[in-house]
Design a protein around this motif. Structure first.
Motif, mmCIF file in Angstrom:
data_model
loop_
_atom_site.group_PDB
_atom_site.id
_atom_site.type_symbol
_atom_site.label_atom_id
_atom_site.label_comp_id
_atom_site.label_asym_id
_atom_site.label_seq_id
_atom_site.Cartn_x
_atom_site.Cartn_y
_atom_site.Cartn_z
ATOM 1 N N ASN A 237 0.643 -1.160 -0.031
ATOM 2 C CA ASN A 237 -0.077 0.059 -0.102
ATOM 3 C C ASN A 237 0.682 1.313 0.000
ATOM 4 O OD1 ASN A 237 -2.824 -0.773 0.181
ATOM 5 N ND2 ASN A 237 -1.866 -2.088 2.039
ATOM 6 N N LYS A 238 2.088 1.041 0.051
ATOM 7 C CA LYS A 238 3.164 2.199 -0.204
ATOM 8 C C LYS A 238 3.116 3.199 1.063
ATOM 9 C CE LYS A 238 2.961 2.173 -5.227
ATOM 10 N NZ LYS A 238 2.791 2.830 -6.632
ATOM 11 N N SER A 239 3.016 2.522 2.243
ATOM 12 C CA SER A 239 2.956 3.219 3.294
ATOM 13 C C SER A 239 4.254 3.807 3.788
ATOM 14 C CB SER A 239 2.395 2.210 4.583
ATOM 15 O OG SER A 239 2.652 2.753 5.795
ATOM 16 N N GLU A 240 4.281 5.086 4.319
ATOM 17 C CA GLU A 240 5.455 5.757 4.668
ATOM 18 C C GLU A 240 5.740 5.639 6.086
ATOM 19 O OE1 GLU A 240 4.823 9.866 3.876
ATOM 20 O OE2 GLU A 240 4.028 9.388 1.682
ATOM 21 N N THR A 241 4.823 4.906 6.776
ATOM 22 C CA THR A 241 5.276 4.553 8.292
ATOM 23 C C THR A 241 6.417 3.493 8.325
ATOM 24 O OG1 THR A 241 2.719 4.789 8.628
ATOM 25 C CG2 THR A 241 4.221 3.725 10.223
ATOM 26 N N ILE A 242 7.434 3.720 9.358
ATOM 27 C CA ILE A 242 8.243 3.014 9.587
ATOM 28 C C ILE A 242 7.827 1.959 10.815
ATOM 29 C CG2 ILE A 242 10.528 2.820 10.667
ATOM 30 C CD1 ILE A 242 11.172 5.771 9.426
ATOM 31 N N PHE A 243 7.937 0.842 10.585
ATOM 32 C CA PHE A 243 7.308 -0.347 11.384
ATOM 33 C C PHE A 243 8.710 -0.590 12.416
ATOM 34 C CE2 PHE A 243 3.432 -1.485 9.828
ATOM 35 C CZ PHE A 243 3.312 -0.565 8.646
ATOM 36 N N LEU A 244 8.584 -0.788 13.696
ATOM 37 C CA LEU A 244 9.563 -1.148 14.358
ATOM 38 C C LEU A 244 9.004 -2.124 15.464
ATOM 39 C CD1 LEU A 244 12.579 -0.368 15.456
ATOM 40 C CD2 LEU A 244 11.176 1.010 17.399
ATOM 41 N N TYR A 245 9.850 -3.363 15.381
ATOM 42 C CA TYR A 245 9.538 -4.536 16.284
ATOM 43 C C TYR A 245 10.134 -4.544 17.530
ATOM 44 C CZ TYR A 245 8.951 -9.554 17.489
ATOM 45 O OH TYR A 245 8.572 -10.757 18.277
ATOM 46 N N ILE A 246 9.503 -4.732 18.592
ATOM 47 C CA ILE A 246 10.159 -4.264 19.804
ATOM 48 C C ILE A 246 9.846 -5.439 20.814
ATOM 49 C CG2 ILE A 246 10.102 -3.008 22.104
ATOM 50 C CD1 ILE A 246 9.162 -0.738 20.331
ATOM 51 N N ALA A 247 10.753 -6.532 21.080
ATOM 52 C CA ALA A 247 10.783 -7.586 21.866
ATOM 53 C C ALA A 247 10.849 -7.076 23.299
ATOM 54 C CB ALA A 247 11.797 -8.666 21.615
#
Length: 485
Positions: free
Chosen positions: A45-55
């Protein structure tokens, strides 16, 4: 159905309107898979959001420093983190919360409200039996007031271990919970924690921080890497470059993908970050690489026939190739000329275009030093035959020859304020004279093979260096040596 839910997640009202989303699952170990599926669909979807995985269970301070600690582990400095906080939009995916002792509101202690972000908390369904009011552990709070309208709870795959949990869940939420009843797809191994797909509206080429985040995904995510490569291939059919193709090239280069021997004919990657890229024997015929940065880029044997290389920044200036050694070089004070002394000639180039404008044949032994008059209309040269010559630049004519020295001329300098010319020689003397009146002002002797010299900005002092680790400051007014360094 879970597959359909994940596929459409980024277009749902939940994703678009809620600050916090709590995902309940009977199998919390699948958090990584769910995260990867969400980010994959977001990229489509061409999202501009940065995804951050936090364990959370891998952090020293999951309650107060989860975001900073996760980014710091990926080598981001405090300044870079603060920059991301101010300029980027994030989705924080908190996982493994059931493995830590839930005591505080994770949303507030990690100050998520200070970021342009939303948060997903991926939870075990067992949290309902342990913490019936678990929702308050993630509730957005602002101005000391809870914001229940900003949080949504979704139940994933409730078939396992759900009989005991469902009543508490239904009582807590009052309304019928959203039930997604399908087994999670087969896992795909990933170890990258962040992603922000390229967007046709936003260029990442000059944003080193964002490029680093995106590049970290390429090695581990074959699907993502393939998508970027396909974006480049597809660009061959385009009439013009797009930001998306530029981003794809920039990310791949940042991830150290080697393009040696590849067919990049007619790709459109205008404005890319090609720094430190490797394109040895690559076919870039007809490619649009204009306005790109190509510092420390390897291009040995690269075919650039008909490629658009306009305004490419290589971090280097054009070179001049001469047939003999370059013994002297200097710019004129008015920035118009670049003078090069080579063998027995002086070459005058346009300082901007590097076009050769005039060649002055000295008819002497090799030119050793050059100096422009402060008005840039004269140039003096010193040679191996112990002579000094002064030339008129507009005509190229020789005005005068001075033979004050008995050995090789090693340094020349015109005063920045008048017609005074100073010279130093291996004969151990410094001569100061008026180049137009042809009168000697002073001779400084016994300075032991002077090799270089320079006037002070006001023309009152002269600094002289020699070949024996000594420098002198000379006063032209007092005709004396002021200091020995």
């Amino acid at each position: 159905m879970l597959e359909e839910f994940l596929k459409n997640f980024c277009t749902t009202e939940i994703y678009q309107t809620k600050k916090v989303i709590a995902l309940l699952s009977a199998n919390p170990d699948n958090s990584r898979i769910i995260f990867d599926r969400i980010t994959l669909e977001a990229s489509k979807n061409k999202s501009e959001t940065i995804f951050l995985y936090i364990a959370l269970d891998q952090l020293k301070n999951p309650y107060g420093n989860a975001i900073h600690e996760t980014l710091a582990a990926q080598q981001y400095t405090e300044d870079q983190i603060n920059s991301l906080k101010k300029t980027k939009r994030f989705l924080f995916f908190f996982a493994n919360s059931e493995k830590i002792k839930l005591q505080k509101n994770l949303f507030m202690t990690n100050k998520i409200h200070e970021w342009n972000a939303q948060a997903i908390f991926y939870l075990s369904a067992r949290v309902l039996t342990t913490y019936p009011d678990f929702i308050y552990l993630f509730m957005p709070v602002h101005a000391e007031k809870s914001r229940p309208q900003q949080i949504e709870t979704v139940w994933l795959d409730p078939k396992v271990s759900s009989n005991e949990a469902r009543p508490s869940y239904a009582k807590l939420n009052r309304n019928t919970p959203r039930l997604i009843e399908e087994k999670i797809p087969a896992p795909v191994t990933h170890s990258i924690d962040t992603t922000a797909p390229s967007s046709p509206a936003v260029s990442f080429a000059k944003d080193e921080t964002t490029l680093k985040l995106l590049a970290e995904r390429v090695d581990q995510d074959k699907v993502y890497k393939t998508r970027l490569i396909n974006t480049l291939v597809t660009s061959k059919k385009n009439q013009e470059s797009t930001v998306e193709s530029s981003n794809a090239m920039s990310i791949l280069i940042k991830a150290k993908v080697v393009f040696s021997g590849c067919n990049l004919k007619e790709i459109k990657a205008k404005g890319s970050n090609l720094n430190e890229g490797i394109f040895d024997a690559t076919d870039c015929e007809g490619a649009d690489l204009s306005e790109s940065s190509a510092k420390r880029t390897w291009l040995r044997g690269c075919n650039l026939d008909n490629a658009n290389m306009d305004n490419v920044d290589t971090g280097e200036f054009p070179s001049l190739e001469l047939t003999d050694n370059v013994d002297a070089i200097t710019y004129s004070p008015n920035h118009q000329w670049l003078a090069v002394g080579s063998k027995n000639s002086i070459y005058l180039y346009d300082a901007v275009t590097l076009e050769l404008k005039r060649t002055i044949a000295c008819a002497r032994l090799a030119t050793q030093c050059l100096s422009f008059h402060y008005q840039s209309n004269l140039i003096a040269s010193g040679s191996l035959d112990n002579s000094i010559q002064v030339w008129d630049i507009p005509s190229g004519d020789l005005l005068d020859t001075f033979t004050y020295h008995t050995k090789i001329i090693k340094g020349l300098a015109f005063s920045p304020v008048d017609d005074t010319l100073a010279s130093t020689s291996f004969d151990g003397t410094v001569m100061v004279f008026d180049a137009l009146k042809k009168t000697v002002i002073h001779i400084y002797d016994h300075l032991i093979r002077g090799s270089s010299l320079a006037f002070s900005y006001d023309g009152k002092y002269l600094a002289v260096g020699n070949d024996f680790d000594t420098a002198y400051i000379l006063s032209l007014e007092n005709k004396s040596i002021l200091h020995t360094l």
